[in-house]
Scaffold this active site. Sequence first.
Site, PDB file in Angstrom:
ATOM      1  N   ASP A  34       0.816  -1.208   0.000  1.00 58.73           N
ATOM      2  CA  ASP A  34       0.000   0.000   0.000  1.00 58.73           C
ATOM      3  C   ASP A  34       0.857   1.267   0.000  1.00 58.73           C
ATOM      4  O   ASP A  34       2.041   1.241   0.348  1.00 58.73           O
ATOM      5  CB  ASP A  34      -0.905   0.023   1.235  1.00 58.73           C
ATOM      6  N   LYS A  55      -3.453   3.127  -2.558  1.00 59.45           N
ATOM      7  CA  LYS A  55      -4.588   4.016  -2.807  1.00 59.45           C
ATOM      8  C   LYS A  55      -4.442   5.230  -1.895  1.00 59.45           C
ATOM      9  O   LYS A  55      -4.285   5.084  -0.692  1.00 59.45           O
ATOM     10  CB  LYS A  55      -5.911   3.315  -2.501  1.00 59.45           C
ATOM     11  N   MET A 168      -9.473   8.854   7.797  1.00 60.92           N
ATOM     12  CA  MET A 168      -9.658   9.503   6.487  1.00 60.92           C
ATOM     13  C   MET A 168     -10.701  10.623   6.565  1.00 60.92           C
ATOM     14  O   MET A 168     -11.534  10.779   5.663  1.00 60.92           O
ATOM     15  CB  MET A 168     -10.056   8.456   5.433  1.00 60.92           C
TER      16      MET A 168
END
Length: 268
Positions: A34, A55, A168
Amino acid sequence: MGKVYLVGAGPGAVDLITVRGAKLLEQADIVFYDALVDPEMLHLCPQAVQVAVGKRCGKLSSAQQFINKRLVDAAQKYQTVVRLKGGDPMLFGRADEEIQTLKAAGIVVKVVPGITAALAGAASIQQSLTLRGVSRSVAFVTLAQGTENLTTGQPIANPSADTLVYYMGRKDAAKIAQRLIEQGQYGGTHQQDTPVQILEAVSTPRERFWSSTLQELADGKADTWFDSSSPALIMVGEALRDPLQSTSAKINNGLQDSHIFANSRRRA
């Protein structure tokens, strides 16, 4: 067919990966990692083919279906395949999609847990997410959602817990606080005074903290503090209150209680 291991890299620091995870990296033939994985962690697998499939919000990244296919293809070619994920694979890591795809292809898949950022963050500021008589429930929350699995019907309800940890949530930080205040999430006369801790790049040399209140977060006081290149957590709840500061002192001092704590200044 080879085996695929979904390995949690932990919150950021290389030495916070589990022993089992580190051993699997040493044995891996290929590693799909990642964007939040520290590049130094890849030094644990110099023998492996290393493939970036990260991502990041607002940046060009690999489609999940493409990642799923690459894992299947790799298992048909290599004996030991590692899918290295930031934090813990089973929390906001889209592990279920990868696991189901691999199982459908008849590939053995195993999961190695990792330390999720919320727990590492609580350790960094040395304040528990739970506290006797104050907080006996914790919710891990994200406002981000993909478009692949959306179904018609009611949206996901806002969580109700004594301590909330938002992953997030940087671009929606002020909206999160405004919504919590409007909903009376924490009740009482001084709910706007509910403690907030924002943590960036937990466990890494770039680690930073922003400590204030729900009202100041709602007013956008943290908006210019964020570093868009660092992952951030937003923690809300009475368990995060500094025991050395009384509620009345926080209310009277206002902006004087907004602090940025660098890595060298942590609150016990």
